[in-house]
Enzyme design. Structure first.
Site, PDB file in Angstrom:
ATOM      1  N   LYS A  51       0.805  -1.225   0.000  1.00 43.51           N
ATOM      2  CA  LYS A  51       0.000   0.000   0.000  1.00 43.51           C
ATOM      3  C   LYS A  51       0.838   1.275   0.000  1.00 43.51           C
ATOM      4  O   LYS A  51       0.374   2.339  -0.422  1.00 43.51           O
ATOM      5  CB  LYS A  51      -0.932   0.008   1.205  1.00 43.51           C
ATOM      6  N   SER A 303       0.920  -9.803  -0.825  1.00 45.87           N
ATOM      7  CA  SER A 303       0.664  -8.365  -0.746  1.00 45.87           C
ATOM      8  C   SER A 303       1.035  -7.724   0.581  1.00 45.87           C
ATOM      9  O   SER A 303       1.256  -6.511   0.640  1.00 45.87           O
ATOM     10  CB  SER A 303      -0.804  -8.087  -1.061  1.00 45.87           C
TER      11      SER A 303
END
Length: 403
Positions: A51, A303
């Site tokens: 992110k 991720s």
């Protein structure tokens, strides 16, 4: 789709802060699945998740006037840290709205970068609505976690790194929550090498994007429930769905049991701590959700790695029981001296290691003169556990197992 030039410019913008994370062959996973598997380890990113890429690219592009007024975001974890880190880098004020039940470790993680935290709402959607209004009321820039072209461009830089690191590639597995990550990656890949398949992976407890993909239109869920909190998105974004419909080849789903097994597999076999959202691609491989040719070269995006320690301990405990490496017994004994010693001697005779023990003589369902002993055992597999059961039965013990 996101223009390739925008993704390439994002890569230049973030290169001073975002790590070029490792891309490594996974031999044990490859042998188990029949493919050649490579792991893109975004769990080793500076903030523990991808992110940072999108948040930094977005904040870097806003005007100095907007920077001075500050930014606002809504997140329960990874996006919050990405925005907080980026705001700290540019020395601008940041306000992060987080659900009231957000673990303290995540709240403290955001505060450590100097951001202000507002706890509001019982879930992400309530926190999001409050954050959007807060940004309007205070004339601040709202940094969306996925439905923003600059954010998606930042996430797409992962694809550029994979193509730079990979010699040959047939497919990329990408987690899907709101869709910003896969929209960015797929946009880059389809403009550089459209033959590479992009396969998304959703959690069964957060099915909105998969159902929307299948129907070709936005479909929202009434609720979400999954251990993969990083992709626990209730509503489908028309912005990301449009790109996904243009660029993504397929979307598969995995359930929480499969995700938990993948987390444990990565911890034990790859020595990697990965959160639920980050493990869904590996779960799809372990549970044969794909229909790719044998020996296909597959990149799997891990991720993030910001898993709550309490959740990790539960996954480990359940995993040990499922794999016959731990068993929990409740054994009823005659409550007299020597009974417990006899039981432990029998267990020791078959090398069953006692790791937890409790003694109860007061439960209402016990006959007078009896006691229940709860025992946690380390065992050596299914046959070892069967040997323990047989031995206890042969010596006349009454017992049952806790699952």
């Amino acid at each position: 789709m996101i223009a390739l030039q925008d993704i390439q410019q994002a890569a230049k913008r973030i290169e001073s802060v975002a790590s070029k994370t490792p891309y490594a062959y996974a031999p044990i996973l490859s042998k188990k699945c029949g493919y050649k598997i490579f792991l893109k380890k975004e769990n080793l990113q500076v903030t523990g998740a991808f992110k940072l890429r999108g948040a930094f690219n977005k904040i870097a592009k806003i005007s100095q006037e907007e920077k001075n007024r500050g930014v606002v975001a809504a997140s329960a974890g990874n996006h919050a840290q990405g925005v907080a880190f980026s705001s700290n880098y540019f020395q601008i004020p940041a306000t992060i709205v987080m659900p009231e039940n957000t673990p303290l470790t995540k709240v403290n993680g955001v505060k450590s970068y100097g951001a202000s935290v507002i706890l509001h709402g019982s879930n992400y959607d309530e926190a999001y609505a409050y954050a959007v209004q807060y940004a309007k009321d205070h004339n601040k820039t709202f940094v969306h976690p996925f439905a923003d072209y600059d954010v998606m461009a930042g996430q797409g830089t992962i694809a550029l790194e994979i193509l730079d690191q990979a010699k040959d590639l047939d497919a990329i597995l990408v987690p899907i929550g709101g869709g910003g990550l896969i929209a960015g990656i797929a946009s880059a890949i389809k403009q550089i090498n459209p033959k590479i398949q992009i396969i998304g992976v959703t959690a069964a407890g957060a099915p909105a994007m998969r159902e929307s993909f299948q129907l070709g239109r936005p479909v929202d869920s009434t609720q979400v429930r999954t251990i993969a909190d990083g992709i626990a998105v209730r509503d489908t974004s028309p912005v990301t769905l449009k790109i996904i419909l243009e660029t993504v080849d397929d979307i598969v789903e995995v359930d929480d049991e499969e995700i938990a097994d993948a987390i444990l597999f990565l911890l034990e076999n790859q020595k990697l701590v990965v959160e639920g959202a980050g493990a869904v691609g590996v779960a799809a491989l372990l549970y044969e959700k794909l229909t790719l040719p044998e020996n296909a070269n597959i990149a799997v995006v891990l991720s993030g790695g910001n898993i709550d320690v309490t959740m990790l301990s539960v996954i480990i405990e359940k995993g040990l029981i499922k794999s016959y490496r731990k068993m929990k017994l409740i054994v009823t004994l005659v409550d007299k001296p020597g009974s417990l010693m006899k039981l432990t001697e029998i267990l020791a005779s078959v090398s069953a290691n006692i790791v937890q023990i409790g003694y109860d003589r007061t439960s209402a369902n016990l006959a007078y003169g009896d006691a229940n002993v709860s025992i946690g055992l380390e065992t050596k597999g299914k046959e070892h556990q069967e040997q323990i059961r047989e031995l206890l039965t042969r010596h006349g013990f009454r017992f049952y197992e806790e699952k």
